[in-house]
Motif scaffolding. Structure first.
Motif, short mmCIF file in Angstrom:
data_model
loop_
_atom_site.label_atom_id
_atom_site.label_comp_id
_atom_site.label_asym_id
_atom_site.label_seq_id
_atom_site.Cartn_x
_atom_site.Cartn_y
_atom_site.Cartn_z
N LEU A 116 0.84 -1.18 0.00
CA LEU A 116 0.00 0.00 0.00
C LEU A 116 0.88 1.23 0.00
N GLY A 166 -3.59 3.19 1.34
CA GLY A 166 -4.47 2.22 0.71
C GLY A 166 -3.90 1.66 -0.56
N GLY A 171 -9.66 6.83 -0.73
CA GLY A 171 -8.81 6.66 -1.90
C GLY A 171 -8.97 7.80 -2.89
N TYR A 185 -11.10 -0.92 -3.05
CA TYR A 185 -9.85 -0.48 -2.45
C TYR A 185 -9.78 -0.94 -0.99
N SER A 186 -8.57 -1.13 -0.52
CA SER A 186 -8.36 -1.55 0.86
C SER A 186 -7.35 -0.62 1.53
N VAL A 193 -10.23 5.47 8.03
CA VAL A 193 -9.43 5.18 6.84
C VAL A 193 -9.82 6.08 5.67
N THR A 245 -14.86 5.03 6.81
CA THR A 245 -14.24 5.36 5.53
C THR A 245 -14.61 6.78 5.14
N CYS A 300 -10.96 -5.58 0.65
CA CYS A 300 -10.31 -5.82 1.94
C CYS A 300 -9.85 -7.26 2.06
N ALA A 343 -10.19 0.77 2.63
CA ALA A 343 -11.45 1.52 2.56
C ALA A 343 -12.67 0.61 2.59
#
Length: 624
Positions: free
Chosen positions: A152, A331, A359, A368-369, A356, A378, A336, A371
């Motif tokens: 990330l 991210g 993005g 997205y992670s 978090v 988020t 996830c 998120a």
């Protein structure tokens, strides 16, 4: 190809002996030789958070394997030949899977979740590593999960021009409504962990820093000459064109000092006659270094999440000042993963709120992670006009929005915070405007600190509910940006105070609440609603957010002459429970949330049309 299971970062011992002719004893890269080899291979492909539609796929050279019994792979000189049958089978399975992908695996370490981090002998596309992980899991029933150790990176679109205004705090249109909140809370007593590039001891920030940790295991990424240690200071993350692999970056990039900028937004020293203010300047920041040159590994980030919240990580001293809030302004692409979700679940179990970034790819944040992880807050980014910033991700997984800035028409449209003047290595203190969901996220983390300082009994789910219900409507278009722009003053008010199960009290029914879409929000547990049924066609809806693991208890007490019924609906409007007793009878519903995240429920009070009874008053008790 052969498989070597190697213990790092100490002396790398080969533990796979000749097993069916497939394991060969030999030495593995260690120390400076490993660094040179990594650099020659242009190390990781750190494109995990590339903009949507980018032609280059993200790369990684690691994967994570978790065994159901939580045991580690063999790490003794006796090797696989001295291991039990279960260990031998695991080694065979890993070897076979690696051969099919023409890859050799070496062991890096165990994570705080007792998973194994394995290193590939080359960089591979993330999708290829995912296929290898699926092969490993499918071939060995003792594997709980296997997945790429994704890389990330900071969510940042920087701009280094300076001005002297922090519109994002006080402007009525696009700001946070922060000055009014400071009359009620400054975040005192709350620690906010910033998992980022580390920090510089900026004069406008250092007084609000508590001891953190450097969780970066890889020496190239760390760029500080060592692995994990107690020094989270940022040595710089500058990279040359192509240094991150796969042609990334396309040109030389200066050090971002990203973590210092994020930390300044949360808790820069305030009322000191210089520099900038922080959202929660009475709080403390705990810097945890997880991002370095070209980004950072998921496995390191997950360990830092656990440690920040007070969990135990092997080889790392206990956290003397566990954080109630974790800020993740980072991210990458993909939904996830299990490693990140498990770490978040672990943090939530210790009552830590995880905030978090959505993005910066102008795309659905569900892809997205972290998120898209469950149980987090988020955050989307808004511009100075209060609309969605052009780069901000969006979607159903976004809970709230906050100022992230837009510097296209001038630096003053960005977010002003603390920084360092060095282009590569550290230099003097300075300030700069940045833009991004990375900048929106610490606004929200700071507001959460204000809320928890006012009411430390709040759970993560209660924090989210009150943030959303106290947010203000968007003054400009921000589709799928959550419930609204976070309003700091209203959020502090919504936090309440006192101990035990926070909130509660008595509220009056507010019309019009005759439909699901106009349902009256009930933010606090242990609330009694005083309501009235005004006619035989009247019906009243109330909306509650039920935290994970909690049970809603709804109790309807009509006046003695009336027959009212109680119904419960889920977020889609589907009836999930009801109680329809007779005149004057008390109706009750209990409904449990067995999931891992909060759910929305609608409680309905309805006049029974089968009788000619009277209209009148009722009380509705709602507890969870």
């Amino acid at each position: 190809m052969t498989l070597k299971i190697v213990a790092r970062p100490r002396v790398n011992q080969v533990v796979g002996a000749a097993l069916l002719g497939g394991f060969l004893a030999g030495a593995a890269m260690a120390g400076t030789s490993a660094e040179r080899a990594l650099q020659q291979q242009q190390v990781p492909g750190f494109a995990a958070a590339a903009a949507a539609g980018a032609s280059r796929e993200a790369l990684t050279d690691r994967l994570i394997v978790k065994y159901r019994d939580g045991s580690a792979l063999v790490t003794t000189q006796g090797g696989a030949s001295g291991a039990g049958m279960a260990q031998q089978q695991r080694l065979r399975s890993l070897e076979t899977a690696g051969q099919r992908f023409n890859a050799r695996l070496t062991r890096v370490r165990s994570t705080a979740q007792n998973a194994e981090v394995l290193k590939l002998d080359r960089r591979m596309a993330e999708s290829e590593v995912a296929a290898l992980a699926r092969e490993i899991a499918a071939a060995d029933p003792s594997v709980e999960y296997a997945e790429p150790d994704r890389i990330l990176k900071p969510m940042l679109v920087p701009n280094d021009t300076q001005y002297s205004q922090q519109w994002h705090y006080f402007e009525a249109t696009g700001g946070l409504n922060l000055p009014a909140a400071w009359d009620k809370s400054t975040g005192s007593g709350v620690v906010v962990a910033v998992l980022d590039t580390g920090y510089r001891p900026h004069a406008d920030l250092a007084a609000n820093i508590v001891a953190g940790y450097d969780f970066i295991n890889d020496s190239f990424v760390g760029n500080d000459g060592n692995g994990r240690d107690s020094d989270p200071s940022d040595p710089g993350d500058a990279v040359q064109a192509g240094e991150c692999g796969n042609g990334e970056p396309t040109q030389d990039e200066s050090s971002s000092w990203h973590g210092t900028h994020v930390a300044g937004t949360i808790a820069a020293v305030t009322n000191n006659g210089t520099g900038v203010a922080g959202v929660a300047f009475g709080a403390k920041v705990q810097p945890l270094r997880v991002l370095g040159k070209c980004g950072g590994y998921t496995s390191d980030i997950a360990d830092a999440i656990i440690w920040a919240s007070g969990g135990s990580v092997s080889g790392v001293p206990a956290n003397a000042t566990p954080a109630r809030v974790i800020n993740l302004s980072l991210g990458g692409g993909g939904a996830c993963d299990s490693t990140t979700q498990n770490a978040i679940n672990s943090a939530r179990s210790r009552n830590t709120v995880v905030v978090v970034a959505a993005g910066n790819s102008n795309a659905n944040a569900a892809n997205y992670s972290p998120a898209s992880c469950s149980g987090v807050i988020t955050v989307a980014a808004t511009n100075r006009s209060g609309g969605r910033a052009y780069y901000s991700n969006y979607g159903s997984v976004v809970e709230v929005a906050a100022p992230g800035g837009d510097v296209r028409s001038g630096a003053s449209g960005g977010i002003l915070s603390t920084l360092n003047a060095g282009q590569t290595a550290p230099a003097g203190d300075n300030y700069a405007w940045y833009q991004g969901t990375s900048m929106a996220t610490p606004h929200v983390a700071g507001v959460v600190a204000l809320m928890l300082s006012k009411n430390s009994a709040l759970t993560p789910d209660q924090v989210l509910t009150r943030l959303q219900q106290s947010s203000r409507a968007f003054p400009a278009t921000c589709s799928q940006c959550g419930s609204g722009i976070v309003d700091a003053s209203a959020a502090v008010d919504a936090a309440g105070g006192g101990g035990g199960n926070p909130g509660g009290g008595t509220v009056a029914e507010v019309e019009s609440n005759n439909t699901l879409s106009t349902a009256q929000a009930i933010a606090n547990a242990n609330t009694t609603v005083n309501g009235t049924i005004g006619s035989s066609s009247d019906t009243d809806y109330f909306r509650v957010t039920l935290p994970a693991g909690r049970t809603l208890a709804a109790t309807l007490t009509p006046n003695s002459a009336s027959d009212y019924d109680l119904y419960l609906y889920n977020a889609n409007g589907t009836q999930v429970a009801r109680s329809i007793l007779g005149t004057g009878a008390v109706d009750k519903i209990n409904y449990s949330n067995g999931g891992a995240s909060s759910i929305t429920l609608y409680v309905r009070v309805r006049y029974y049309s089968g009788r000619t009874g009277s209209t009148g008053t009722y009380t509705l008790g709602l507890g969870w």
